[in-house]
Motif scaffolding. Structure first.
Motif, PDB file in Angstrom:
ATOM      1  N   HIS A  57       0.859  -1.188   0.000  1.00 40.62           N
ATOM      2  CA  HIS A  57       0.000   0.000   0.000  1.00 40.62           C
ATOM      3  C   HIS A  57       0.889   1.230   0.000  1.00 40.62           C
ATOM      4  O   HIS A  57       1.728   1.388   0.887  1.00 40.62           O
ATOM      5  N   VAL A  58       0.727   2.059  -1.008  1.00 36.91           N
ATOM      6  CA  VAL A  58       1.448   3.332  -1.059  1.00 36.91           C
ATOM      7  C   VAL A  58       0.538   4.346  -0.355  1.00 36.91           C
ATOM      8  O   VAL A  58      -0.614   4.526  -0.756  1.00 36.91           O
ATOM      9  N   HIS A  59       1.076   4.984   0.699  1.00 39.55           N
ATOM     10  CA  HIS A  59       0.242   5.696   1.682  1.00 39.55           C
ATOM     11  C   HIS A  59       0.884   7.020   2.075  1.00 39.55           C
ATOM     12  O   HIS A  59       1.865   6.999   2.816  1.00 39.55           O
ATOM     13  N   PRO A  60       0.426   8.150   1.584  1.00 36.22           N
ATOM     14  CA  PRO A  60      -0.660   8.315   0.619  1.00 36.22           C
ATOM     15  C   PRO A  60      -0.273   7.783  -0.744  1.00 36.22           C
ATOM     16  O   PRO A  60       0.900   7.748  -1.091  1.00 36.22           O
ATOM     17  N   ASN A  61      -1.312   7.385  -1.505  1.00 37.57           N
ATOM     18  CA  ASN A  61      -1.058   6.717  -2.773  1.00 37.57           C
ATOM     19  C   ASN A  61      -0.584   7.719  -3.837  1.00 37.57           C
ATOM     20  O   ASN A  61      -0.967   8.880  -3.842  1.00 37.57           O
ATOM     21  N   ASN A  62       0.273   7.211  -4.685  1.00 40.45           N
ATOM     22  CA  ASN A  62       0.787   7.941  -5.828  1.00 40.45           C
ATOM     23  C   ASN A  62       0.187   7.289  -7.073  1.00 40.45           C
ATOM     24  O   ASN A  62       0.401   6.095  -7.262  1.00 40.45           O
ATOM     25  N   PRO A  63      -0.622   7.962  -7.892  1.00 46.91           N
ATOM     26  CA  PRO A  63      -0.711   9.424  -7.996  1.00 46.91           C
ATOM     27  C   PRO A  63      -1.936  10.074  -7.367  1.00 46.91           C
ATOM     28  O   PRO A  63      -2.034  11.287  -7.425  1.00 46.91           O
ATOM     29  N   ASP A  64      -2.876   9.326  -6.769  1.00 50.90           N
ATOM     30  CA  ASP A  64      -4.155   9.968  -6.440  1.00 50.90           C
ATOM     31  C   ASP A  64      -4.267  10.457  -5.002  1.00 50.90           C
ATOM     32  O   ASP A  64      -5.262  11.069  -4.634  1.00 50.90           O
ATOM     33  N   GLY A  65      -3.271  10.161  -4.161  1.00 53.31           N
ATOM     34  CA  GLY A  65      -3.282  10.682  -2.799  1.00 53.31           C
ATOM     35  C   GLY A  65      -4.122   9.893  -1.807  1.00 53.31           C
ATOM     36  O   GLY A  65      -4.235  10.267  -0.638  1.00 53.31           O
ATOM     37  N   ARG A  66      -4.699   8.777  -2.241  1.00 54.57           N
ATOM     38  CA  ARG A  66      -5.565   7.979  -1.365  1.00 54.57           C
ATOM     39  C   ARG A  66      -4.830   7.519  -0.107  1.00 54.57           C
ATOM     40  O   ARG A  66      -3.676   7.107  -0.157  1.00 54.57           O
ATOM     41  N   LEU A  67      -5.521   7.559   1.031  1.00 56.13           N
ATOM     42  CA  LEU A  67      -4.978   7.027   2.289  1.00 56.13           C
ATOM     43  C   LEU A  67      -5.667   5.700   2.591  1.00 56.13           C
ATOM     44  O   LEU A  67      -6.866   5.547   2.333  1.00 56.13           O
ATOM     45  N   TRP A  68      -4.913   4.759   3.115  1.00 54.55           N
ATOM     46  CA  TRP A  68      -5.443   3.426   3.378  1.00 54.55           C
ATOM     47  C   TRP A  68      -5.733   3.261   4.860  1.00 54.55           C
ATOM     48  O   TRP A  68      -4.905   3.619   5.690  1.00 54.55           O
ATOM     49  N   PRO A  69      -6.877   2.651   5.194  1.00 51.26           N
ATOM     50  CA  PRO A  69      -7.105   2.363   6.615  1.00 51.26           C
ATOM     51  C   PRO A  69      -6.164   1.255   7.083  1.00 51.26           C
ATOM     52  O   PRO A  69      -5.804   0.365   6.310  1.00 51.26           O
ATOM     53  N   ALA A  70      -5.785   1.320   8.330  1.00 51.00           N
ATOM     54  CA  ALA A  70      -4.821   0.358   8.872  1.00 51.00           C
ATOM     55  C   ALA A  70      -5.279  -1.077   8.692  1.00 51.00           C
ATOM     56  O   ALA A  70      -4.485  -1.968   8.427  1.00 51.00           O
ATOM     57  N   THR A  71      -6.556  -1.329   8.804  1.00 53.46           N
ATOM     58  CA  THR A  71      -7.051  -2.707   8.764  1.00 53.46           C
ATOM     59  C   THR A  71      -6.877  -3.370   7.408  1.00 53.46           C
ATOM     60  O   THR A  71      -6.956  -4.576   7.294  1.00 53.46           O
ATOM     61  N   GLU A  72      -6.651  -2.591   6.343  1.00 53.62           N
ATOM     62  CA  GLU A  72      -6.494  -3.210   5.026  1.00 53.62           C
ATOM     63  C   GLU A  72      -5.092  -3.737   4.772  1.00 53.62           C
ATOM     64  O   GLU A  72      -4.804  -4.256   3.717  1.00 53.62           O
ATOM     65  N   THR A  73      -4.184  -3.534   5.722  1.00 56.84           N
ATOM     66  CA  THR A  73      -2.790  -3.838   5.422  1.00 56.84           C
ATOM     67  C   THR A  73      -2.271  -5.045   6.197  1.00 56.84           C
ATOM     68  O   THR A  73      -1.115  -5.114   6.528  1.00 56.84           O
ATOM     69  N   THR A  74      -3.142  -6.013   6.491  1.00 57.06           N
ATOM     70  CA  THR A  74      -2.677  -7.177   7.249  1.00 57.06           C
ATOM     71  C   THR A  74      -2.591  -8.408   6.361  1.00 57.06           C
ATOM     72  O   THR A  74      -3.585  -9.048   6.048  1.00 57.06           O
ATOM     73  N   THR A  75      -1.356  -8.720   5.943  1.00 53.60           N
ATOM     74  CA  THR A  75      -1.034  -9.949   5.224  1.00 53.60           C
ATOM     75  C   THR A  75       0.282 -10.437   5.836  1.00 53.60           C
ATOM     76  O   THR A  75       0.939  -9.674   6.541  1.00 53.60           O
ATOM     77  N   PRO A  76       0.691 -11.694   5.550  1.00 55.20           N
ATOM     78  CA  PRO A  76       1.955 -12.166   6.145  1.00 55.20           C
ATOM     79  C   PRO A  76       3.134 -11.230   5.877  1.00 55.20           C
ATOM     80  O   PRO A  76       3.962 -11.011   6.761  1.00 55.20           O
ATOM     81  N   LEU A  77       3.216 -10.677   4.644  1.00 51.53           N
ATOM     82  CA  LEU A  77       4.225  -9.642   4.349  1.00 51.53           C
ATOM     83  C   LEU A  77       3.450  -8.401   3.913  1.00 51.53           C
ATOM     84  O   LEU A  77       2.671  -8.457   2.959  1.00 51.53           O
ATOM     85  N   SER A  78       3.631  -7.316   4.643  1.00 48.48           N
ATOM     86  CA  SER A  78       2.850  -6.101   4.359  1.00 48.48           C
ATOM     87  C   SER A  78       3.783  -4.912   4.219  1.00 48.48           C
ATOM     88  O   SER A  78       4.488  -4.555   5.158  1.00 48.48           O
ATOM     89  N   ILE A  79       3.792  -4.337   3.024  1.00 45.99           N
ATOM     90  CA  ILE A  79       4.657  -3.191   2.750  1.00 45.99           C
ATOM     91  C   ILE A  79       3.796  -1.934   2.723  1.00 45.99           C
ATOM     92  O   ILE A  79       2.823  -1.865   1.978  1.00 45.99           O
TER      93      ILE A  79
END
Lengths: 315, 315
Positions: B131-153
């Motif tokens: 998850h690019v946070h804020p995302n490039n190019p649109d600036g989107r922010l990701w909620p913390a709960t969406e980033t849980t996988t065994p390897l999370s970047i």
């Protein structure tokens, strides 16, 4: 971050100053093989700091490097952030197997291969071989015929003092990678610049591992200027040779025997290397000893203002 | 060496100048998200260039970084020669599998995972996520709960503009790595400095891959000074926010619609992005377009002396 002194590759002046006293800035560090009279850092364009390193600056650096080392046309070349960054990744370029690394030598190669699951051996038929040329710490040169294995690493980090000894003609042999260091001969180790030259497929794979902008803008500019300056290189070789002889004379008079080395570092045999290191450390001069040989002591060259203090410490 | 413009990550001014004319130095590069009013490079101690980067300077940089980003105690931190050097190696930290990278986003992550044999997908159950946070190019922010996988970047290369949005609290979640870029917010992309923060085992493995001195002496010193300078950071955030609004106003008046972005780059929707890019290039201003969306145009912020030229070009 990995501590630089976990493997005996010098640079342990912080720890020495903590133990023997004195400000770090007062210490003379003779534990490395870095030229103490460095290439002058030229004025840098502002863009070297602010912009992503651009393709033109990268191309200019690689062209200067190809000319300086007379890289054969069929060999590829990659600029890397220090030869150590290549050493860390080279074992991942081929399937794990047996690697021949004749000892004693710079121990970072064996550590990196072992860390990547390779078996490190001294001799015999192997899948890979590493030759440090000239060898560190004893200065040994390897004949070209000894370096033919499917993966063959020739570490010429200290070869710029003796350019005629280069094995660069082997850069077009499949599986061969030749390493060049910028920090040592040019005395700018903090810049983090080195080169990998050889088999195009292996060089390309290594480039992918390091990402699109591995080398800083200042390194691109300073490296290109220095590699174009043959006059400086020739004068430096002459000065280093004179200084190496001066150091040998001083150490021999103090009771050491010269074993070998290059004109960036000298290897001596003494009765008790740890005692010599301690005695010099009490004068805030740091030197290199080796866990595998209690009689070997290695010294880099003092800077112009360091000779008098070394002479006093040895008296 | 890999050409920087093979993947659409900007920096193609060399090529643009070759095509549209003009000296490279005349061009205004708005194709990146680099702060055009960089942190002033402080005077450097000579040793920053000449000596191998020492443990004390490394420790000082990491302490400054921990304080600046409020890194939780259980998380490890590693300085790297640019976030891109970490992006290139992260896929080798875990067995190949499926990685979820919601698009559109910075395409270097997907390219690196694919190159290392991973399957890149948009959604679903996966072994890794980026998850690019804020995302490039649109600036989107990701909620913390969406980033849980065994390897999370979590790539926070552009998060220093909006520090309250950081997901740094997740740095202690096993398998998590948070990336920080020094080049963008501080405007010193040529320095090659970034940080990887998170799972201690993964950070240690990455450190081994990069070798013992991955970061240059100048980067250690400049990075530490800048990360201690909270006053500069706060003033810069305010200035960038003002400038982003100014750019939106200028572009909207010229007929573009604001899609989003961050205050280091702004994303606009236009009828024909290629036509806009070409029109601005004829005024020697380089912008970013996207192969996957012909209506998106991205602009970085002009330097103080660049606004008038942009305004003229848009008239």
């Amino acid at each position: 971050m990995q501590q630089p002194d976990q493997r005996d590759h010098g640079g342990g002046v912080d720890a020495a100053a903590a133990r023997f006293g004195g400000q770090r800035s007062e210490w003379i560090d003779l534990s490395t093989g870095i030229n103490p009279a460095p290439y002058n850092v030229p004025a840098l364009p502002a863009g070297a700091w602010t912009a992503l390193p651009d393709a033109a600056a990268q191309t200019a650096l690689l062209a200067a490097a190809r000319a300086f080392w007379q890289v054969p046309e069929g060999a590829a070349i990659l600029a890397v952030p220090g030869a150590s960054s290549a050493i860390a990744r080279i074992p991942a370029l081929a399937p794990k197997g047996r690697v021949r690394i004749p000892s004693p030598t710079y121990n970072e190669h064996a550590a990196s291969f072992a860390e990547n699951g390779w078996q490190v051996v001294e001799a015999g038929e192997t899948d890979a071989a590493v030759h440090v040329h000239p060898n560190n710490p004893d200065g040994r040169l390897w004949p070209a015929t000894e370096t033919t294995t499917p993966l063959s690493i020739i570490d010429e980090s200290f070869c710029d003092i003796t350019p005629s000894a280069t094995l660069m003609a082997q850069a077009t042999t499949p599986g061969t990678l030749i390493l060049k260091s910028f920090g040592k001969f040019w005395g700018l180790a903090g810049l983090r610049l080195g080169f990998v030259i050889g088999d195009p497929a292996l060089v390309a794979r290594l480039g992918q591992m390091l990402g699109p902008w591995p080398v800083s803008g200042p390194a691109l500019h300073i490296g290109a200027a220095a590699l174009r300056d043959e006059t400086w290189a020739e004068a430096t070789r002459a000065r280093l040779a004179t200084d190496a002889t001066r150091l040998d004379t001083m150490m021999t008079e103090a009771g050491a025997q010269t074993v070998g080395g290059t004109s960036l570092f000298r290897l001596y045999e003494v009765d008790d290397a740890l005692a010599w290191q301690t005695r010099l450390a009490e004068h805030h001069i740091w030197t290199r000893i080796f866990p595998y040989n209690p009689r070997w002591l290695r010294l880099g060259l003092p800077a112009p203002d360091g000779w008098a203090r070394l002479e006093q410490a040895l008296a």
